[in-house]
Design a protein around this motif. Structure first.
Motif, mmCIF file in Angstrom:
data_model
loop_
_atom_site.group_PDB
_atom_site.id
_atom_site.type_symbol
_atom_site.label_atom_id
_atom_site.label_comp_id
_atom_site.label_asym_id
_atom_site.label_seq_id
_atom_site.Cartn_x
_atom_site.Cartn_y
_atom_site.Cartn_z
ATOM 1 N N ALA A 86 0.833 -1.209 0.000
ATOM 2 C CA ALA A 86 0.000 0.000 0.000
ATOM 3 C C ALA A 86 0.865 1.256 0.000
ATOM 4 C CB ALA A 86 -0.918 -0.010 1.222
ATOM 5 N N ALA A 87 1.962 1.233 0.758
ATOM 6 C CA ALA A 87 2.841 2.406 0.831
ATOM 7 C C ALA A 87 3.532 2.667 -0.500
ATOM 8 C CB ALA A 87 3.886 2.203 1.934
ATOM 9 N N ILE A 88 3.926 1.616 -1.202
ATOM 10 C CA ILE A 88 4.543 1.786 -2.524
ATOM 11 C C ILE A 88 3.559 2.459 -3.474
ATOM 12 C CG2 ILE A 88 5.401 0.554 -4.554
ATOM 13 C CD1 ILE A 88 6.561 -1.550 -2.620
ATOM 14 N N LEU A 89 2.308 2.009 -3.446
ATOM 15 C CA LEU A 89 1.288 2.584 -4.324
ATOM 16 C C LEU A 89 1.020 4.056 -3.981
ATOM 17 C CD1 LEU A 89 -0.908 2.296 -6.490
ATOM 18 C CD2 LEU A 89 -2.451 1.480 -4.684
ATOM 19 N N VAL A 90 0.849 4.348 -2.687
ATOM 20 C CA VAL A 90 0.531 5.718 -2.264
ATOM 21 C C VAL A 90 1.694 6.667 -2.563
ATOM 22 C CG1 VAL A 90 0.053 7.192 -0.268
ATOM 23 C CG2 VAL A 90 -1.123 5.011 -0.514
ATOM 24 N N SER A 91 2.932 6.218 -2.302
ATOM 25 C CA SER A 91 4.085 7.089 -2.549
ATOM 26 C C SER A 91 4.256 7.373 -4.040
ATOM 27 C CB SER A 91 5.362 6.461 -1.979
ATOM 28 O OG SER A 91 5.652 5.220 -2.604
ATOM 29 N N ALA A 92 3.972 6.379 -4.886
ATOM 30 C CA ALA A 92 4.068 6.594 -6.335
ATOM 31 C C ALA A 92 3.006 7.593 -6.811
ATOM 32 C CB ALA A 92 3.913 5.259 -7.065
ATOM 33 N N LEU A 93 1.784 7.432 -6.317
ATOM 34 C CA LEU A 93 0.719 8.372 -6.685
ATOM 35 C C LEU A 93 0.997 9.767 -6.146
ATOM 36 C CD1 LEU A 93 -2.443 6.126 -6.100
ATOM 37 C CD2 LEU A 93 -1.463 6.833 -8.303
ATOM 38 N N GLY A 94 1.526 9.815 -4.913
ATOM 39 C CA GLY A 94 1.850 11.105 -4.319
ATOM 40 C C GLY A 94 2.933 11.838 -5.087
ATOM 41 N N TYR A 95 3.904 11.086 -5.595
ATOM 42 C CA TYR A 95 4.971 11.689 -6.399
ATOM 43 C C TYR A 95 4.419 12.244 -7.712
ATOM 44 C CZ TYR A 95 9.498 12.228 -8.709
ATOM 45 O OH TYR A 95 10.587 12.747 -9.353
ATOM 46 N N LEU A 96 3.562 11.450 -8.373
ATOM 47 C CA LEU A 96 3.028 11.861 -9.674
ATOM 48 C C LEU A 96 2.078 13.055 -9.554
ATOM 49 C CD1 LEU A 96 2.312 8.369 -11.256
ATOM 50 C CD2 LEU A 96 4.133 9.960 -11.896
ATOM 51 N N PHE A 97 1.276 13.056 -8.502
ATOM 52 C CA PHE A 97 0.250 14.091 -8.354
ATOM 53 C C PHE A 97 0.606 15.109 -7.277
ATOM 54 C CE2 PHE A 97 -1.984 10.395 -10.104
ATOM 55 C CZ PHE A 97 -2.583 10.973 -11.222
ATOM 56 N N ALA A 98 1.897 15.293 -7.051
ATOM 57 C CA ALA A 98 2.347 16.265 -6.045
ATOM 58 C C ALA A 98 1.823 17.681 -6.306
ATOM 59 C CB ALA A 98 3.875 16.265 -5.946
ATOM 60 N N PRO A 99 1.841 18.184 -7.558
ATOM 61 C CA PRO A 99 1.321 19.548 -7.788
ATOM 62 C C PRO A 99 -0.141 19.691 -7.388
ATOM 63 C CG PRO A 99 2.607 18.818 -9.668
ATOM 64 C CD PRO A 99 2.423 17.625 -8.793
ATOM 65 N N GLN A 100 -0.937 18.671 -7.679
ATOM 66 C CA GLN A 100 -2.353 18.738 -7.336
ATOM 67 C C GLN A 100 -2.557 18.716 -5.817
ATOM 68 O OE1 GLN A 100 -1.038 16.809 -9.709
ATOM 69 N NE2 GLN A 100 -1.974 17.676 -11.554
ATOM 70 N N LEU A 101 -1.766 17.899 -5.126
ATOM 71 C CA LEU A 101 -1.864 17.836 -3.662
ATOM 72 C C LEU A 101 -1.464 19.166 -3.038
ATOM 73 C CD1 LEU A 101 -0.338 14.292 -3.006
ATOM 74 C CD2 LEU A 101 -2.725 14.976 -2.714
ATOM 75 N N VAL A 102 -0.384 19.743 -3.528
ATOM 76 C CA VAL A 102 0.080 21.028 -3.002
ATOM 77 C C VAL A 102 -0.965 22.109 -3.239
ATOM 78 C CG1 VAL A 102 1.831 22.843 -3.215
ATOM 79 C CG2 VAL A 102 2.518 20.437 -3.202
ATOM 80 N N GLY A 103 -1.609 22.055 -4.396
ATOM 81 C CA GLY A 103 -2.630 23.050 -4.716
ATOM 82 C C GLY A 103 -3.797 23.045 -3.744
ATOM 83 N N LEU A 104 -4.028 21.897 -3.078
ATOM 84 C CA LEU A 104 -5.131 21.808 -2.122
ATOM 85 C C LEU A 104 -4.864 22.573 -0.834
ATOM 86 C CD1 LEU A 104 -6.034 18.011 -2.462
ATOM 87 C CD2 LEU A 104 -7.298 19.955 -3.388
ATOM 88 N N ILE A 105 -3.562 22.763 -0.498
ATOM 89 C CA ILE A 105 -3.249 23.353 0.809
ATOM 90 C C ILE A 105 -2.483 24.667 0.713
ATOM 91 C CG2 ILE A 105 -3.213 21.119 1.983
ATOM 92 C CD1 ILE A 105 -0.166 21.199 1.864
ATOM 93 N N TYR A 106 -2.009 25.037 -0.476
ATOM 94 C CA TYR A 106 -1.226 26.264 -0.614
ATOM 95 C C TYR A 106 -2.022 27.310 -1.362
ATOM 96 C CZ TYR A 106 2.627 29.449 -1.661
ATOM 97 O OH TYR A 106 3.435 30.560 -1.747
ATOM 98 N N THR A 107 -2.265 28.441 -0.710
ATOM 99 C CA THR A 107 -3.044 29.532 -1.323
ATOM 100 C C THR A 107 -2.241 30.825 -1.386
ATOM 101 O OG1 THR A 107 -3.997 30.131 0.831
ATOM 102 C CG2 THR A 107 -5.220 28.545 -0.510
#
Length: 514
Positions: A86-107
């Motif tokens: 599960a951690a391998i999957l989440v870390s890979a997705l987190g790496y690929l979609f890092a800009p989208q994740l950051v956009g959720l919390i950075y204004t």
């Protein structure tokens, strides 16, 4: 007490780490970017490192009691293997979609800041794999009542970040060091597992126990991250206030978490394993008595901290952070932010303990629902208070939301377990409140008459030690004068330990080594 000692040393190392970060980067955009990226990755790390404890410890304890060591080892191996995947999957997705994740919390609207946060998020995302391994192994040791190893892993992060600041002085190097520290955490735990866990390369997805573990863990995975979620919510609002707000909130949060780690984590760590065994053996009377007394202990040890830290807020912040690029103006900005955070420390500690109580009886949905309500309360109050009080309003909102969550948990726990004699505990808490008023008044009076003025680490330290020490002494004396039962019992336990040691030494002819 041993767990507490190790936590104190770990927190001291953490303060040194934060002092290096403050001296190197002050309250700059670089530091704020790192803190936001770290919070984002840490939220996922908490899912893996803490979320599993909610169901793993109770089920592992029950499996070990009923099925023996081999069955418990097979269960733990299956959980570990599934967690790694599960951690391998989440870390890979987190790496690929890092800009989208950051956009959720950075204004903040700053492209440079957004790019820095995204880069450091990607640097730290692969460390989730090692956080997952750490989560299972540390909780396995806790279930076997070996509590110290989990507290040792905190030294890895402090060591790596300090080394990065000294050798490189670059914020990306700090992010790399943070990832490396996750690997070192696993290395620290491995020697303690010798003879206690035999790993098997096995994943039994058809096991009903494994399925039950993760079905119960899903709501728990959400609820354990509410502290981090509240901080991320605060950070989102803070990025719209000014550059200093994010750093001030994070610095305050770390101090509050350090106090909770020293005072409350030893109780929750040890009691969770005990409560899980009571629940497995269906000893509900013992469980309820233990819960009520633990609540009184949490109140006894956290309430004086609120009074002393609130009065000495500026000295506390200056003592830990004011050096290098961290200037008196930064201290003046952060001190009231910290003060409004510290007022919620009893509620935070109580909520964290009660969450473990619900986990021990495998009622994991209740903390999740209450946690969701608390987060929404925090969001609403952040929106209402940010324009009135600025960054101070954000931490005050978090303290109020924490109090709402703690009170809600007590009400629901009473309905879940039945009569728990909370009325008697309420009387004890009222006596403690009288003690805290006396403590605050004496601390404030001494702060104004003490002939120590000016800044500098030594002056700040002297004011905290003298004023806080006298205030604490007054609190303890009032607790005995007003007959606070839990204080007398704790002293009785210590006296009993000392008498037992003396008897043992006498029986051995006074030979301490014997």
């Amino acid at each position: 007490m041993l767990v507490t000692l190790v936590i104190i040393l770990s927190k001291i190392a953490g303060f040194v780490r934060d002092a290096f970060l403050a001296a190197q980067f002050g309250q700059s955009l670089e530091k704020s970017a790192y803190l936001i990226a770290y919070d984002l990755v840490n939220l996922f790390a908490i899912f893996f490192s803490m979320g599993i404890a909610s169901t793993f410890i109770p089920i592992y304890s029950k499996t070990r009691i009923e099925g023996g060591e081999q069955k418990a080892a097979r269960y733990a191996s299956s959980v570990l293997n599934l967690y790694i995947l599960a951690a391998i999957l989440v870390s890979a997705l987190g790496y690929l979609f890092a800009p989208q994740l950051v956009g959720l919390i950075y204004t903040g609207g700053d492209e440079q800041g957004f790019a820095m946060i995204t880069d450091m998020t990607r640097i730290m995302m692969p460390s989730l794999i090692f956080w997952a391994i750490t989560g299972v192994l540390a909780n396995l040791l806790n279930a076997r009542k070996h509590f110290v190893p989990e507290q040792l892993i905190g030294f890895a992060l402090s060591f790596c970040i300090i080394l990065a600041c000294v050798l490189y002085g670059n914020i990306k190097a700090v992010a790399v060091a943070t990832s490396i520290s996750a690997v070192l955490q696993v290395v620290i735990l491995l020697p303690f597992l010798r003879g206690r866990f035999r790993y098997r390369f096995k994943l039994d997805l058809k096991s009903p126990v494994l399925r039950r573990t993760f079905l119960l863990a899903l709501p728990a995975l959400v609820s354990v991250a509410f502290d981090e979620l509240n901080v991320m919510v605060d950070n989102r609002f803070a990025t719209g206030i000014d550059v200093q707000a994010v750093s001030a909130i994070k610095e305050s949060y770390r101090l509050v978490q350090a106090v909770l780690g020293i005072l409350v984590v030893p109780i929750t760590t040890v009691m969770f394993s005990e409560l899980s065994e009571y629940a497995a053996r269906k000893e509900m009377g013992q469980l309820k008595t233990t819960v009520r007394k633990a609540i009184e202990i949490v109140a006894l040890i956290t309430l004086p901290v609120i009074a002393i830290a609130f009065v000495l807020q500026s000295d506390v912040i200056a003592m830990f952070y004011e050096r290098g690029n961290y200037l008196p103006g930064n201290t003046a900005y952060t001190a009231p932010v910290f003060a409004f955070y510290i007022v919620g420390i009893f509620a935070f500690g109580l909520r964290n303990f009660l969450t473990r109580v619900f986990y021990s009886i495998q009622k994991t949905r209740i903390p999740m629902v209450i946690g969701i309500v608390s987060v929404w309360v925090n969001i609403l109050l952040d929106f209402l208070l940010k324009d009135v009080l600025g960054a101070r309003g954000l931490t005050l909102a978090t303290s109020i939301a924490g109090t709402v969550g703690a009170v809600s948990m007590i009400v629901v726990l009473r309905r879940t377990l039945g009569h728990m004699d909370f009325r008697k505990s309420a009387g004890q808490l009222l006596r403690m409140l009288v003690c805290i008023v006396g403590c605050a008044c004496v601390t404030l009076l001494l702060y104004h008459v003490l002939p120590i003025s000016g800044g500098g680490f030594i002056n700040n330290l002297l004011r905290v030690v003298i004023c806080g020490g006298v205030g604490l002494a007054v609190y303890i004396l009032l607790a005995f004068a007003l007959k606070v039962e839990v204080a007398a019992k704790l002293v009785g336990i210590l006296k009993g330990r000392l008498r037992g040691r003396r008897k043992k030494e006498t029986a051995n002819g006074g030979n301490i080594e014997d």
